[in-house]
Design a protein around this motif. Structure first.
Motif, PDB file in Angstrom:
ATOM      1  N   ARG A 222       0.825  -1.204   0.000  1.00 58.55           N
ATOM      2  CA  ARG A 222       0.000   0.000   0.000  1.00 58.55           C
ATOM      3  C   ARG A 222       0.868   1.266   0.000  1.00 58.55           C
ATOM      4  O   ARG A 222       0.670   2.176  -0.808  1.00 58.55           O
ATOM      5  N   LYS A 223       1.818   1.316   0.923  1.00 58.85           N
ATOM      6  CA  LYS A 223       2.643   2.514   1.061  1.00 58.85           C
ATOM      7  C   LYS A 223       3.480   2.762  -0.188  1.00 58.85           C
ATOM      8  O   LYS A 223       3.584   3.891  -0.675  1.00 58.85           O
ATOM      9  N   THR A 225       3.031   1.628  -3.331  1.00 59.02           N
ATOM     10  CA  THR A 225       2.227   1.930  -4.514  1.00 59.02           C
ATOM     11  C   THR A 225       1.700   3.356  -4.472  1.00 59.02           C
ATOM     12  O   THR A 225       1.726   4.076  -5.487  1.00 59.02           O
ATOM     13  N   GLU A 226       1.218   3.793  -3.315  1.00 62.16           N
ATOM     14  CA  GLU A 226       0.687   5.141  -3.188  1.00 62.16           C
ATOM     15  C   GLU A 226       1.740   6.204  -3.474  1.00 62.16           C
ATOM     16  O   GLU A 226       1.431   7.256  -4.045  1.00 62.16           O
ATOM     17  N   ASN A 227       2.973   5.941  -3.087  1.00 63.63           N
ATOM     18  CA  ASN A 227       4.035   6.940  -3.231  1.00 63.63           C
ATOM     19  C   ASN A 227       4.864   6.779  -4.496  1.00 63.63           C
ATOM     20  O   ASN A 227       5.603   7.686  -4.879  1.00 63.63           O
ATOM     21  N   ILE A 253      -4.601  -3.216  -5.313  1.00 65.07           N
ATOM     22  CA  ILE A 253      -3.949  -2.012  -4.776  1.00 65.07           C
ATOM     23  C   ILE A 253      -3.368  -1.176  -5.915  1.00 65.07           C
ATOM     24  O   ILE A 253      -3.535   0.049  -5.961  1.00 65.07           O
ATOM     25  N   ARG A 256      -6.234   0.471  -7.999  1.00 71.31           N
ATOM     26  CA  ARG A 256      -6.859   1.600  -7.307  1.00 71.31           C
ATOM     27  C   ARG A 256      -5.969   2.831  -7.302  1.00 71.31           C
ATOM     28  O   ARG A 256      -6.454   3.951  -7.117  1.00 71.31           O
ATOM     29  N   ASN A 257      -4.663   2.644  -7.519  1.00 74.78           N
ATOM     30  CA  ASN A 257      -3.739   3.769  -7.561  1.00 74.78           C
ATOM     31  C   ASN A 257      -3.406   4.211  -8.990  1.00 74.78           C
ATOM     32  O   ASN A 257      -2.468   4.985  -9.193  1.00 74.78           O
TER      33      ASN A 257
END
Length: 283
Positions: A222-223, A225-227, A253, A256-257
């Motif tokens: 999560r972390k 992929t988001e960044n 994940i 969604r990003n």
């Protein structure tokens, strides 16, 4: 003083109750201790070992009896046909991870002067292997562990890649600057439940900080992929190693990003092993 044959016989018996491959372990460790290859150990059985070698060998066999992985005893592990230095501050590179490297090489094959980030690099096996096989690539290796970065630097020197690799002590992207054509990561991904089921040689010896990925094992996916979006060039690729049961979750994940063309690849055992997706250029 004892001969090679006598020491191997002794070591094999010592390891019978703790190793599935006692004689193989005995030969590998002895070859390391005396600085010879396995062929020498198997053919020069009547050679008498110096007392110092015998002492070191006995100590190494005691470590193996207690479950210490052979790679931590020899300080080396083969990966992608190359020898990498390892210590107990980094995970031991696994053959299954070669799937990630091979896919990364395929993705970068036609990209000139590709810039690559190996996030949670550990020994540097992923990033340095990519650099070795992708001419013109430049790799940044990042890890939260100063000790791991030290091991990565040693491996870059051994492979002659110092000029094509940078090293950053960083909590994920915190200390990383610039943008990349490919971000590769084998992050901690063991769930809380699975941490309790790890084999003894992993649970007792490999660094837990490089294994535990949060209660569901997905925290780092999560972390990262988001960044990753703000650190990827348009058309850049994010590629992960995953746990055998995490394919659908990691693909979701990434979807969604905003990643596109998301694909999953399996290892030689047929288990899901790698997920990657592309940051498609805006139209």
């Amino acid at each position: 003083m004892a001969t090679v044959a006598q020491m191997l016989l002794w070591a094999g018996k010592e390891l019978e109750s703790t190793s599935e491959t006692p004689m193989l372990d005995a030969r590998v460790i002895l070859a390391h201790v005396i600085g010879k290859d396995s062929i020498y150990v198997m053919t020069e059985r009547d050679v008498v070992l110096p007392r110092a070698h015998e002492w070191v060998y006995r100590e190494a066999i005691e470590r193996r009896k207690k479950g210490t992985p052979i790679a931590y005893i020899t300080g080396m592990k083969e990966f992608m046909g190359m020898d990498f230095r390892v210590s107990e501050s980094v995970l031991i590179p696994r053959a299954d991870t070669e799937v990630l490297v091979e896919k990364s090489i395929e993705i970068l094959r036609d990209r000139k002067e590709a810039k690559v980030l190996d996030l949670c690099c550990g020994s540097g096996a992923i990033g340095l292997s990519i650099a070795k096989f992708v001419g013109g690539s430049h790799v940044v290796l990042a890890d939260i562990s100063q000790e791991a970065i030290g091991v990565s630097k040693e491996n870059a020197f051994m492979l002659g890649l110092e000029g094509r690799a940078e090293f950053v002590v960083s909590d994920l992207f915190e200390g990383v600057s610039g943008s990349f054509d490919l971000i590769a990561s084998n992050p901690p991904y063991i769930s809380g439940e699975d941490m309790e089921k790890l084999p003894k040689d992993v649970a007792d010896f490999e660094p837990h900080g490089a294994l535990y990925g949060g209660e569901d094992g997905l925290d780092f996916y999560r972390k990262i992929t988001e960044n990753a979006i703000s650190h990827l060039n348009r058309g850049g690729v994010l590629i992960f190693e995953i746990g055998y049961d995490q394919g659908d979750e990691v693909m979701d994940i990434m979807k969604r990003n905003g990643f596109k063309g998301i694909q999953l690849f399996r290892d030689l055992s047929g288990r899901p092993r790698v997920v990657f997706g592309e940051l498609v250029p805006e139209t």
